[in-house]
Design an enzyme around this catalytic site. Structure first.
Site, PDB file in Angstrom:
ATOM      1  N   CYS A   1       0.421   3.510   3.018  1.00  7.68           N
ATOM      2  CA  CYS A   1       1.079   2.933   4.194  1.00  7.68           C
ATOM      3  C   CYS A   1       2.577   3.219   4.174  1.00  7.68           C
ATOM      4  O   CYS A   1       3.187   3.515   5.208  1.00  7.68           O
ATOM      5  CB  CYS A   1       0.847   1.423   4.247  1.00  7.68           C
ATOM      6  SG  CYS A   1      -0.898   0.929   4.208  1.00  7.68           S
TER       7      CYS A   1
ATOM      8  N   CYS B   1       0.832  -1.214   0.000  1.00 12.02           N
ATOM      9  CA  CYS B   1       0.000   0.000   0.000  1.00 12.02           C
ATOM     10  C   CYS B   1       0.861   1.256   0.000  1.00 12.02           C
ATOM     11  O   CYS B   1       1.669   1.479   0.911  1.00 12.02           O
ATOM     12  CB  CYS B   1      -0.921  -0.022   1.216  1.00 12.02           C
ATOM     13  SG  CYS B   1      -1.653   1.560   1.637  1.00 12.02           S
TER      14      CYS B   1
ATOM     15  N   CYS C   1      -7.709   5.813 -10.026  1.00 13.86           N
ATOM     16  CA  CYS C   1      -7.758   5.108  -8.735  1.00 13.86           C
ATOM     17  C   CYS C   1      -7.809   3.592  -8.921  1.00 13.86           C
ATOM     18  O   CYS C   1      -8.744   3.051  -9.529  1.00 13.86           O
ATOM     19  CB  CYS C   1      -8.976   5.600  -7.950  1.00 13.86           C
ATOM     20  SG  CYS C   1      -9.460   4.542  -6.573  1.00 13.86           S
TER      21      CYS C   1
ATOM     22  N   CYS D   1     -10.882   1.878  -7.415  1.00 14.16           N
ATOM     23  CA  CYS D   1     -12.076   2.089  -8.249  1.00 14.16           C
ATOM     24  C   CYS D   1     -12.085   1.112  -9.424  1.00 14.16           C
ATOM     25  O   CYS D   1     -13.134   0.578  -9.797  1.00 14.16           O
ATOM     26  CB  CYS D   1     -12.113   3.529  -8.765  1.00 14.16           C
ATOM     27  SG  CYS D   1     -12.014   4.788  -7.475  1.00 14.16           S
TER      28      CYS D   1
END
Length: 519
Positions: free
Chosen positions: A55, A52, A386, A389
């Site tokens: 992250c 991520c 995204c 998405c």
């Protein structure tokens, strides 16, 4: 689109901090998580995935905050959800990173709602460790005044219970935003030169002390604190964005390149900012770091640049970039805005000639589709870049077809989507994808979707929250034929493929979002 989603920390290429004996962040697993939480009075837990991007950007900030908060006996922990999937599922983790505050118990953790920078984490968790209102004495008040960027202190007479209750109500509502203290020592009240009951806001910027002299009422004091907590000319960034958005007044951006250009506008606009204090917030924004943010204000990436946004309605008023941006031009533009002489700019893709199972919304057909009082309308606010998405898209198309292909359902329910980066819409968006249900007859009160991103969960949500209570459960269960079912992979393989696809999409999103340099 300028909205809360850009409040996210700027993506960086920094990797997750390597686990080592020197780290003050506790790496927990299923076998020791519960025990650790129960044995510590206050814990901030990060649930993350190694791939991520958000992250990775958070990791060094989290490490620094952990070291500082260790001195206050506040623990920071992290859990790798790719290894501890059951634990993360148990705590309702649906995206990364998810941060939750635990108070010596596994019951009812609260979501962390602060910024993802170390000083914000320290400030937020320090507030969590204190009562809503700290009772001060003549020996503690001086240190308390400088314990955070913004500190609010009430001065009472010892027997004034009514004012005390009013102040406590304000503090309980905004304890995550500011530090609140109160003192009733008569000698201290006299020395502060404030008439009791009174309030002083202490800041580490602009004027260090500002006295509130109005009626001792919740709304009036709250408005004063919010206004006072924002610098005369501040700077928009990951640390400050939420504060500007929640202030409830228009925000004027000056995009600048370099310290010299910034200093010119900060110095030259002070009088203008003072004139509109409480009505327009003025702030610079680093065009080098956050240049892509200009497109959300309907500006080109040409510097310097200027725009004003009505944050409550998400209306944008960009300064004409064919003209030279001078201090005098900004003053005239701002005065015209304040007098209501300017019209907002509207960015929209073309209205689609045809619609499919998932209706495509653009700015120019938003009212027609979303505000149709006869229908429950589920809207996905997405970004074309995204990854999350993109991972959702096939499921969302399946959901749309479920209602679109059933004439009875289609009369009552619309499944729709809008690219919120290419179209101006009136809704404040906190992240991509954001999904809201605009209910028939209740369009002013949309319901945020917080569940799992599965067709089954969307169907349940529409049934339970929609005005028409349309139940597509049976239609969903019967949509697969035996042949189709036979062709499906085994559940475990299916889930693994989906996890891999989501991870890939999220990695792609992280790389793409790095290019956008959003707030």
């Amino acid at each position: 689109m300028l909205s809360k989603q850009f409040f996210f920390t700027l993506m960086t290429a920094a990797g997750l901090a390597a686990a080592s004996d020197a780290s003050d962040v506790h790496q927990l697993k299923t076998d020791n998580f519960d025990e650790f939480i129960k044995s510590n009075d206050l814990v901030l837990a990060e649930f993350y995935a190694p791939w991520c991007g958000h992250c990775k950007a958070l990791a060094p900030e989290y490490e620094t905050a952990a070291t500082e908060l260790k001195k206050k006996n506040i623990a920071l922990v992290k859990v790798d959800c790719t290894e501890e999937s059951d634990l993360c599922q148990k705590h309702g983790v649906e995206g990364y990173p998810t941060l939750k505050v635990f108070r010596g118990s596994l019951d009812n953790p609260s979501p962390y709602s602060g910024q993802r920078k170390h000083d914000s984490i320290v400030s937020y968790m320090t507030k969590q460790s204190l009562p809503a209102v700290s009772v001060l004495t003549k020996d503690t008040i001086d240190a308390f005044k400088t314990s955070d960027k913004v500190v609010v202190v009430a001065y009472f007479n010892a027997d004034d219970k009514a004012s005390n209750e009013t102040f406590s109500k304000i503090a309980n509502t905004h304890r995550d935003d500011y530090l609140f203290g109160a003192i009733s020592d008569a000698s201290v009240v006299e020395a502060a030169k404030v008439k009791a009951p009174g309030v002083i806001v202490y800041r580490n910027f602009d004027e260090p002390e500002t006295v509130y002299e109005g009626a001792f009422e919740v709304d009036a004091i709250t408005s004063f604190v919010k206004t006072t907590a924002i610098p005369l000319i501040g700077e928009v960034g990951p640390e400050t964005y939420a504060g500007y958005m929640s202030a409830g007044i228009p925000l004027a951006y000056v995009f600048v390149e370099g310290d010299e250009q910034k200093a010119k506008f900060v110095t030259g606009l002070k009088n203008l900012a003072a004139k509109h204090k409480g009505k327009i917030n003025f702030a610079t924004i680093d065009a080098v770091a956050f240049g892509a943010h200009a497109q959300n204000l309907n500006l080109e990436q040409k510097w310097p640049a200027f725009a004003i946004q009505k944050t409550e309605k998400n209306e944008k008023f960009p300064f004409d970039q064919t003209k030279e941006l001078t201090l005098e031009a900004i003053e005239e533009f701002s005065n015209d805005f304040a007098e209501g002489k300017l019209k907002p700019s509207i960015k929209s893709e073309p209205i689609p000639e045809t619609q499919g199972p998932v209706y495509t919304i653009v700015a120019h057909n938003y009212e027609e589709i979303v505000m149709d009082e006869e229908k429950d309308v589920l809207v996905e606010f997405y970004a074309h870049w995204c990854g999350h998405c993109k991972a959702l898209a096939p499921k969302y198309e399946e959901l749309g077809a479920l209602y679109f292909n059933n004439p009875d359902f289609a009369k009552k329910v619309t499944i729709a989507k809008v690219d919120a980066t290419l179209n101006d819409v009136p809704d404040e968006i906190q992240g991509f994808p954001t999904i809201k249900l605009f209910r028939a007859g209740k369009k002013s009160e949309p319901v945020d979707y917080q569940g799992a991103r599965t067709v089954e969960d969307f169907v349940k949500f529409i049934k339970e929250q929609g005005t028409h209570s349309v139940d597509a459960t049976d239609a969903l269960a019967n949509k697969d034929t035996p042949a189709e079912s036979a062709g499906k992979a085994a559940p475990a393989a299916s889930e693994a493929a989906e996890e891999e696809s989501t991870a890939s999409a999220s990695t792609e999103a992280a790389a793409e979002e790095t290019k956008h340099d959003e707030l």
